[in-house]
Scaffold this motif. Structure first.
Motif, mmCIF file in Angstrom:
data_model
loop_
_atom_site.group_PDB
_atom_site.id
_atom_site.type_symbol
_atom_site.label_atom_id
_atom_site.label_comp_id
_atom_site.label_asym_id
_atom_site.label_seq_id
_atom_site.Cartn_x
_atom_site.Cartn_y
_atom_site.Cartn_z
ATOM 1 N N ALA A 50 0.622 -1.323 0.091
ATOM 2 C CA ALA A 50 -0.069 -0.179 -0.036
ATOM 3 C C ALA A 50 1.367 1.530 -0.223
ATOM 4 N N ALA A 51 2.167 1.278 1.080
ATOM 5 C CA ALA A 51 2.964 2.394 -0.024
ATOM 6 C C ALA A 51 3.687 2.767 -0.690
ATOM 7 N N ASN A 52 3.918 1.407 -1.373
ATOM 8 C CA ASN A 52 4.196 1.476 -2.558
ATOM 9 C C ASN A 52 3.647 2.195 -3.465
ATOM 10 N N ALA A 53 1.943 1.671 -3.422
ATOM 11 C CA ALA A 53 1.138 2.389 -4.323
ATOM 12 C C ALA A 53 0.541 4.059 -4.423
ATOM 13 N N ALA A 54 0.472 4.051 -3.023
ATOM 14 C CA ALA A 54 0.560 5.941 -2.555
ATOM 15 C C ALA A 54 1.655 6.932 -3.549
ATOM 16 N N ALA A 55 3.106 5.881 -2.728
ATOM 17 C CA ALA A 55 4.152 6.544 -3.171
ATOM 18 C C ALA A 55 4.854 6.663 -4.841
ATOM 19 N N SER A 56 3.491 5.522 -5.684
ATOM 20 C CA SER A 56 4.261 5.429 -6.850
ATOM 21 C C SER A 56 2.825 6.625 -7.699
ATOM 22 N N THR A 57 1.882 6.649 -7.054
ATOM 23 C CA THR A 57 0.655 7.628 -7.293
ATOM 24 C C THR A 57 0.876 8.781 -7.199
ATOM 25 N N THR A 58 1.792 9.437 -6.531
ATOM 26 C CA THR A 58 1.119 10.828 -6.002
ATOM 27 C C THR A 58 2.274 11.576 -6.666
ATOM 28 N N PRO A 59 2.015 12.223 -7.318
ATOM 29 C CA PRO A 59 2.741 13.268 -8.858
ATOM 30 C C PRO A 59 3.672 14.180 -7.866
ATOM 31 N N PRO A 60 5.538 14.430 -8.252
ATOM 32 C CA PRO A 60 6.232 15.043 -8.584
ATOM 33 C C PRO A 60 5.909 16.627 -7.648
ATOM 34 N N ALA A 61 6.572 16.993 -6.788
ATOM 35 C CA ALA A 61 6.303 18.398 -6.869
ATOM 36 C C ALA A 61 6.687 19.374 -8.016
ATOM 37 N N ALA A 62 6.298 20.357 -8.412
ATOM 38 C CA ALA A 62 6.872 21.111 -9.582
ATOM 39 C C ALA A 62 8.224 21.774 -9.023
ATOM 40 N N ALA A 63 8.866 21.918 -9.937
ATOM 41 C CA ALA A 63 9.700 22.428 -9.606
ATOM 42 C C ALA A 63 9.989 24.089 -9.434
ATOM 43 N N PRO A 64 10.871 24.712 -8.204
ATOM 44 C CA PRO A 64 10.619 26.109 -8.332
ATOM 45 C C PRO A 64 10.972 27.259 -9.174
ATOM 46 N N ALA A 65 10.625 27.699 -9.089
ATOM 47 C CA ALA A 65 10.819 29.036 -10.362
ATOM 48 C C ALA A 65 12.289 29.303 -10.387
ATOM 49 N N THR A 66 13.060 29.827 -11.154
ATOM 50 C CA THR A 66 14.876 30.382 -10.683
ATOM 51 C C THR A 66 15.046 32.292 -10.573
ATOM 52 N N GLY A 67 14.020 32.885 -10.406
ATOM 53 C CA GLY A 67 13.588 34.341 -10.789
ATOM 54 C C GLY A 67 14.060 34.826 -12.390
ATOM 55 N N THR A 68 14.509 33.904 -13.356
ATOM 56 C CA THR A 68 15.190 34.892 -14.678
ATOM 57 C C THR A 68 14.002 34.850 -15.069
ATOM 58 N N LYS A 69 13.674 35.625 -16.196
ATOM 59 C CA LYS A 69 12.936 35.908 -17.280
ATOM 60 C C LYS A 69 13.570 36.382 -17.988
#
Length: 69
Positions: A50-69
């Motif tokens: 169950a822990a493995n299934a929950a870990a595989s279905t959790t989407p990865p966090a979005a990378a933070p913006a670097t602040g450059t435009k």
């Protein structure tokens, strides 16, 4: 019987509980410990799956913006 490293997963707690219940139920401590070990191992295996299934279905966090435009 089990893969290396997984023989004790849940078996210790299950064996102790099963041994006590078996002893109280009428001198069946060894049988209770064996059954408790099997049940404890099965429960630990289900919990890990169950822990493995929950870990595989959790989407990865979005990378933070670097602040450059």
């Amino acid at each position: 019987m089990f893969a290396a490293g997984t023989t004790s997963a849940g078996c210790g707690k299950g064996a102790v509980a099963g041994g006590v219940v078996g002893h109280v139920a009428g001198k069946h401590g060894v049988a209770g410990a064996a059954i408790g070990c099997a049940i404890g191992h099965h429960s630990a295996k289900k919990k890990q799956a169950a822990a493995n299934a929950a870990a595989s279905t959790t989407p990865p966090a979005a990378a933070p913006a670097t602040g450059t435009k």
